[in-house]
Design a protein around this motif. Sequence first.
Motif, PDB file in Angstrom:
ATOM      1  N   SER A   1       2.328 148.027  26.499  1.00 30.18           N
ATOM      2  CA  SER A   1       3.729 147.641  26.341  1.00 30.18           C
ATOM      3  C   SER A   1       4.421 147.719  27.695  1.00 30.18           C
ATOM      4  O   SER A   1       3.900 148.316  28.650  1.00 30.18           O
ATOM      5  CB  SER A   1       4.421 148.587  25.365  1.00 30.18           C
ATOM      6  OG  SER A   1       4.500 149.900  25.914  1.00 30.18           O
ATOM      7  N   GLU A   2       5.601 147.151  27.780  1.00 28.48           N
ATOM      8  CA  GLU A   2       6.352 147.217  29.032  1.00 28.48           C
ATOM      9  C   GLU A   2       6.658 148.675  29.382  1.00 28.48           C
ATOM     10  O   GLU A   2       6.605 149.056  30.560  1.00 28.48           O
ATOM     11  CB  GLU A   2       7.634 146.411  28.921  1.00 28.48           C
ATOM     12  CG  GLU A   2       8.446 146.353  30.208  1.00 28.48           C
ATOM     13  CD  GLU A   2       7.683 145.707  31.352  1.00 28.48           C
ATOM     14  OE1 GLU A   2       7.950 146.079  32.511  1.00 28.48           O
ATOM     15  OE2 GLU A   2       6.805 144.843  31.106  1.00 28.48           O
ATOM     16  N   GLU A   3       6.964 149.474  28.395  1.00 31.93           N
ATOM     17  CA  GLU A   3       7.247 150.894  28.659  1.00 31.93           C
ATOM     18  C   GLU A   3       6.011 151.608  29.196  1.00 31.93           C
ATOM     19  O   GLU A   3       6.113 152.428  30.125  1.00 31.93           O
ATOM     20  CB  GLU A   3       7.723 151.570  27.361  1.00 31.93           C
ATOM     21  CG  GLU A   3       9.096 151.126  26.868  1.00 31.93           C
ATOM     22  CD  GLU A   3       9.072 149.750  26.206  1.00 31.93           C
ATOM     23  OE1 GLU A   3      10.160 149.142  26.044  1.00 31.93           O
ATOM     24  OE2 GLU A   3       7.965 149.257  25.860  1.00 31.93           O
ATOM     25  N   GLN A   4       4.845 151.307  28.653  1.00 32.19           N
ATOM     26  CA  GLN A   4       3.610 151.923  29.148  1.00 32.19           C
ATOM     27  C   GLN A   4       3.310 151.482  30.582  1.00 32.19           C
ATOM     28  O   GLN A   4       2.903 152.292  31.422  1.00 32.19           O
ATOM     29  CB  GLN A   4       2.443 151.545  28.229  1.00 32.19           C
ATOM     30  CG  GLN A   4       2.504 152.214  26.867  1.00 32.19           C
ATOM     31  CD  GLN A   4       1.509 151.620  25.889  1.00 32.19           C
ATOM     32  OE1 GLN A   4       1.053 150.483  26.048  1.00 32.19           O
ATOM     33  NE2 GLN A   4       1.164 152.385  24.856  1.00 32.19           N
ATOM     34  N   LYS A   5       3.533 150.222  30.854  1.00 29.26           N
ATOM     35  CA  LYS A   5       3.298 149.725  32.216  1.00 29.26           C
ATOM     36  C   LYS A   5       4.224 150.413  33.206  1.00 29.26           C
ATOM     37  O   LYS A   5       3.794 150.827  34.292  1.00 29.26           O
ATOM     38  CB  LYS A   5       3.497 148.209  32.257  1.00 29.26           C
ATOM     39  CG  LYS A   5       2.501 147.428  31.427  1.00 29.26           C
ATOM     40  CD  LYS A   5       2.850 145.939  31.414  1.00 29.26           C
ATOM     41  CE  LYS A   5       1.978 145.163  30.444  1.00 29.26           C
ATOM     42  NZ  LYS A   5       2.334 143.730  30.395  1.00 29.26           N
TER      43      LYS A   5
ATOM     44  N   ASP B   1       3.669 155.617  20.291  1.00 27.47           N
ATOM     45  CA  ASP B   1       3.677 154.700  21.433  1.00 27.47           C
ATOM     46  C   ASP B   1       2.544 154.971  22.419  1.00 27.47           C
ATOM     47  O   ASP B   1       2.528 154.429  23.524  1.00 27.47           O
ATOM     48  CB  ASP B   1       5.024 154.741  22.155  1.00 27.47           C
ATOM     49  CG  ASP B   1       5.367 156.120  22.695  1.00 27.47           C
ATOM     50  OD1 ASP B   1       4.534 157.039  22.587  1.00 27.47           O
ATOM     51  OD2 ASP B   1       6.484 156.290  23.233  1.00 27.47           O
TER      52      ASP B   1
ATOM     53  N   PRO C   1      -0.583 148.240  22.395  1.00 27.99           N
ATOM     54  CA  PRO C   1      -0.160 147.424  21.254  1.00 27.99           C
ATOM     55  C   PRO C   1      -0.734 146.019  21.207  1.00 27.99           C
ATOM     56  O   PRO C   1      -0.692 145.374  20.153  1.00 27.99           O
ATOM     57  CB  PRO C   1       1.367 147.369  21.433  1.00 27.99           C
ATOM     58  CG  PRO C   1       1.578 147.482  22.903  1.00 27.99           C
ATOM     59  CD  PRO C   1       0.496 148.406  23.397  1.00 27.99           C
ATOM     60  N   GLU C   2      -1.269 145.533  22.324  1.00 30.26           N
ATOM     61  CA  GLU C   2      -1.569 144.106  22.397  1.00 30.26           C
ATOM     62  C   GLU C   2      -3.011 143.736  22.104  1.00 30.26           C
ATOM     63  O   GLU C   2      -3.420 142.601  22.354  1.00 30.26           O
ATOM     64  CB  GLU C   2      -1.178 143.574  23.781  1.00 30.26           C
ATOM     65  CG  GLU C   2       0.302 143.701  24.087  1.00 30.26           C
ATOM     66  CD  GLU C   2       1.175 142.947  23.095  1.00 30.26           C
ATOM     67  OE1 GLU C   2       0.747 141.862  22.628  1.00 30.26           O
ATOM     68  OE2 GLU C   2       2.272 143.439  22.767  1.00 30.26           O
TER      69      GLU C   2
END
Length: 403
Positions: A128-132, A242, A246-247
């Motif tokens: 996810s963007e948050e993980q990145k 989280d 997710p992808e």
Amino acid sequence: MSAPSASKPSSSKRPPFDPRDPLGIDDLLDPEDLAVRDTMRSWAADRVMPHIAEWYERGELPGIRELSRELGSIGALGMSLKGYGCAGATAVQYGLACLELEAADSGIRSLVSVQGSLAMYAIHRFGSEEQKQRWLPGMAAGEIIGCFGLTEPDHGSDPAGMRTYAKRDGTDWVLTGRKMWITNGSVAGVAVVWARTDDGIRGFLVPADSPGFSAPEIKHKWSLRASVTSELVMDGVRLPADAVLPEVTGLRGPLSCLSHARYGIVWGSMGAARASFESAVDYAKSREQFGRPIGGFQLTQAKLADMAVELHKGILLAHHLGRRLDAGKLLPEQVSFGKLNNVREAIEICRTSRTILGANGISLEYPVMRHATNLESVLTYEGTVEMHQLVLGKALTGLDAFR
């Protein structure tokens, strides 16, 4: 009226034969490519080569965190990824970096490959963007070291049989299992761990300080000795919702990461081969027997010629695959082609180089035996010879012989 004769190119304009680049492969590289190559070569010569024999003999990679930060500062970590502090280099430039790092030692290239092509790649592609945002900038800078947990004690070539399992508990996940032969494991700040779930195989980001997580280091290795190798143990590790990537669901996730890492091996193995070959050439020109250098004997020259042919064919193959990757055309079967050929030929080059050095070839004063033993691991990790043969066999015949 006679046609004008074609002018013949002047031999004076032809560059001289370069024993270190007999095919003129450098002509295929642009100034940016050469700059990346030279930066990595200089760093390895300054920071690795003066110490690598001692590190290998001791079975340690001291100062790995400092080395990681230095590699981050020269853009080597996740270098083919874009954004989040990554260099955004081309696939060819990443390959050249792998070649130069493995010319120093396979353990150093493995550190970079696992960090960038496995752990960071998984987050960059499937996170996810948050993980990145949370992980990638620190990993690109070398401040956070990552590892990649797929192989298990009882499941290597068949990852679909993995036993590591994650189950839901409310909104959390609880992760239990073991992973084996994990590069960077005991020094990692985050582990990308693949596990079975009720919904299929998923990837999880596991901070190293998570209760129930441990990474005991594996000792007594006779290969990749200047490298940190560990087991990962997850004993009821509780993770928030989280933490899952997710992808992606299924083996497509880890296998795509492995394909990216295998591409780096196609280049890197040629670095180990080059270092061994150059050592053999230098030795053959200076070692005298029967009153003259052994490089002047026909049998030695035949060995050197055959090694040069396979070495530079392998580099040319790596370059071709890199251009295909940059063009978005590289297929997994082509990566298998490259890994199968180049690692196999690299080992043979090391073994032949050892024969030229004679008894000196087993000494750590020379790099040959160190590279040969390292390549025994490279030959089987991220896909054994047999697995890549079967990948190609299926592609050639349309028949699946895996089971």
